[in-house]
Design a protein around this motif. Structure first.
Motif, PDB file in Angstrom:
ATOM      1  N   MET A 108       0.868  -1.299  -0.074  1.00 40.96           N
ATOM      2  CA  MET A 108      -0.020  -0.258  -0.126  1.00 40.96           C
ATOM      3  C   MET A 108       1.002   1.175   0.036  1.00 40.96           C
ATOM      4  O   MET A 108       1.581   1.253   0.828  1.00 40.96           O
ATOM      5  N   SER A 109       0.811   1.901  -0.968  1.00 44.63           N
ATOM      6  CA  SER A 109       1.681   3.359  -1.041  1.00 44.63           C
ATOM      7  C   SER A 109       1.486   4.192  -0.094  1.00 44.63           C
ATOM      8  O   SER A 109       2.174   4.993   0.313  1.00 44.63           O
ATOM      9  N   ASN A 110       0.094   4.454  -0.034  1.00 43.88           N
ATOM     10  CA  ASN A 110      -0.313   5.728   1.022  1.00 43.88           C
ATOM     11  C   ASN A 110      -0.630   4.983   2.537  1.00 43.88           C
ATOM     12  O   ASN A 110      -1.331   4.398   2.584  1.00 43.88           O
ATOM     13  N   ARG A 111       0.334   5.460   3.490  1.00 42.45           N
ATOM     14  CA  ARG A 111       0.254   5.313   4.707  1.00 42.45           C
ATOM     15  C   ARG A 111       0.035   6.197   5.773  1.00 42.45           C
ATOM     16  O   ARG A 111       0.407   6.290   6.737  1.00 42.45           O
ATOM     17  N   ARG A 112      -0.302   7.412   5.216  1.00 41.71           N
ATOM     18  CA  ARG A 112      -0.723   8.628   5.858  1.00 41.71           C
ATOM     19  C   ARG A 112      -1.818   8.699   6.949  1.00 41.71           C
ATOM     20  O   ARG A 112      -2.837   8.276   6.158  1.00 41.71           O
ATOM     21  N   ILE A 113      -1.791   8.834   8.034  1.00 37.83           N
ATOM     22  CA  ILE A 113      -2.954   8.985   8.972  1.00 37.83           C
ATOM     23  C   ILE A 113      -3.127  10.275   9.506  1.00 37.83           C
ATOM     24  O   ILE A 113      -1.973  10.940  10.026  1.00 37.83           O
ATOM     25  N   LEU A 114      -4.280  10.877   9.536  1.00 35.26           N
ATOM     26  CA  LEU A 114      -4.370  12.375  10.191  1.00 35.26           C
ATOM     27  C   LEU A 114      -5.347  12.000  11.693  1.00 35.26           C
ATOM     28  O   LEU A 114      -6.101  11.461  11.690  1.00 35.26           O
ATOM     29  N   ILE A 115      -4.433  12.646  12.319  1.00 37.32           N
ATOM     30  CA  ILE A 115      -4.992  12.658  13.691  1.00 37.32           C
ATOM     31  C   ILE A 115      -5.710  14.233  14.295  1.00 37.32           C
ATOM     32  O   ILE A 115      -4.989  14.981  14.060  1.00 37.32           O
ATOM     33  N   ILE A 116      -6.981  14.193  14.419  1.00 32.27           N
ATOM     34  CA  ILE A 116      -7.676  15.499  14.291  1.00 32.27           C
ATOM     35  C   ILE A 116      -7.948  16.020  15.611  1.00 32.27           C
ATOM     36  O   ILE A 116      -8.516  17.042  15.816  1.00 32.27           O
ATOM     37  N   ASP A 117      -7.607  15.216  16.754  1.00 27.55           N
ATOM     38  CA  ASP A 117      -7.904  15.682  18.262  1.00 27.55           C
ATOM     39  C   ASP A 117      -6.633  15.480  18.961  1.00 27.55           C
ATOM     40  O   ASP A 117      -5.831  14.689  18.639  1.00 27.55           O
ATOM     41  N   GLU A 118      -7.037  15.895  20.145  1.00 26.79           N
ATOM     42  CA  GLU A 118      -5.878  15.848  20.969  1.00 26.79           C
ATOM     43  C   GLU A 118      -5.778  14.255  21.578  1.00 26.79           C
ATOM     44  O   GLU A 118      -6.717  13.747  21.890  1.00 26.79           O
ATOM     45  N   MET A 119      -4.637  13.790  21.589  1.00 29.74           N
ATOM     46  CA  MET A 119      -4.359  12.527  21.973  1.00 29.74           C
ATOM     47  C   MET A 119      -3.280  12.294  22.892  1.00 29.74           C
ATOM     48  O   MET A 119      -2.504  13.058  22.915  1.00 29.74           O
ATOM     49  N   HIS A 120      -3.068  11.310  23.461  1.00 25.79           N
ATOM     50  CA  HIS A 120      -1.819  10.570  24.327  1.00 25.79           C
ATOM     51  C   HIS A 120      -0.506  11.044  23.288  1.00 25.79           C
ATOM     52  O   HIS A 120      -0.645  10.427  22.085  1.00 25.79           O
TER      53      HIS A 120
END
Length: 315
Positions: free
Chosen positions: A1-13
């Motif tokens: 899989m070429s795209n392995r980008r993940i967007l985190i849109i909230d405050e997380m640990h």
């Protein structure tokens, strides 16, 4: 899989990005990103990690053509447009395993506080009132505790109650053969008939919204101690107050409210809220059941473990 980008849109640990990198993903930690900025994104992501910032729907995700999953950092998925996500084949992940123990302990703490008048007693002693008889409590041992819903949260509560010598009974419409060492499987009619304490552990859905109304509560045969650490919208606050006035509910512990944006209550909601906070039979907390220091990190671990096990196809 070429795209392995993940967007985190909230405050997380802070562990979220390192954990994702360890399993081969490229996280973009953007807790301050706005809904409008997400909609305008040109970058394509394989997944979003979300909490409660915004509704996850078609308008938000239409431009994300490569999206494979939404990972909800918590148990509830009521802010997700499930039908849209399913139609697009976008997998929904959540993490009830990560905060079940925190939720179970919080419910138990609220119950013990009510049973022993701890909030009331603390306030009196601070004001030099030493009233032992007025703060005499009751024991959980020997009581029957009814749970509505026996998923991760309901089972966590039952487990925490195991040492108290009480009887735990549970009803779950969507499960079969769920009775175990900690709780007996019963019909809802048995809970109405036998419960001394009633605790909610159902998600917010079209079916459960306003489910526990006055008509529902009037079916209990004994005055109950009522606990809601699920979702506030399951219980109309007006009906809860009426049930307390009529002696159906004798004590209540609420970690959630019908409208938790307390600065934006309708006129009627404001009236109901003012009645609620003046009633010392009620114990309140700000939707923190399940929100411990430990669960904050455990939720990340659960989600990343689920993300790495998704069967991604190339492209």
């Amino acid at each position: 899989m070429s795209n392995r980008r993940i967007l985190i849109i909230d405050e997380m640990h802070k562990s979220i990005s390192p954990l994702l990198k360890q399993v081969g993903f490229v996280p973009s930690y953007s807790p301050h990103i706005t809904r409008e900025e997400i909609i305008r994104l040109k970058e394509q992501y394989v997944g979003f990690v979300v909490r409660s910032k915004t509704t996850i729907d078609k308008a938000l995700l239409d431009g994300q053509k490569q999206l494979k999953f939404i990972a909800r950092a918590g148990a509830g998925i009521d802010q997700l447009d499930v039908s849209y996500l399913e139609n697009r084949g976008i997998e929904i992940l959540n993490a009830p395993e990560g905060n079940r123990d925190a939720l179970g302990e919080h419910v138990l703490g609220m119950l013990l506080c009510l049973a022993n008048h701890l909030r009331h007693a603390d306030m009196e002693v601070r004001n030099k009132v030493w009233d032992r008889e007025g703060n005499r409590g009751f024991e959980i041992g020997g009581k029957t505790i009814g749970l509505l819903g026996y998923g991760h949260m309901g089972t966590a509560v039952a487990e925490k109650l195991a040492g108290f010598g009480c009887r735990v009974i549970a009803y779950d419409k969507y499960k079969k053969n769920y009775g175990d060492l900690y709780a007996e499987q019963v019909a809802m009619e048995d809970i109405y008939e036998q419960a001394d304490i009633f605790s909610l552990h159902v998600p917010l859905t079209d079916e459960t919204r306003n489910l526990v109304d006055l008509k529902y509560l009037k079916q209990f045969k004994k005055p109950i101690v009522f606990i809601n650490a699920a979702r506030g919208e399951v219980v109309p606050l007006q009906d809860l107050l009426q049930a307390m006035n009529e002696g159906i509910i004798r004590l209540a512990a609420l970690d959630v409210l019908e409208n938790e944006k307390l600065s934006f209550l309708t006129d009627q909601q404001a009236v109901n809220f003012n009645k609620l906070i003046k009633d010392d039979r009620v114990l309140l907390s700000p939707h923190v059941g399940g929100w411990s220091f430990e669960s904050y990190q455990k939720i990340n671990e659960v989600l990343v473990d689920k993300i790495k096990n998704i069967n991604f196809s190339d492209g």
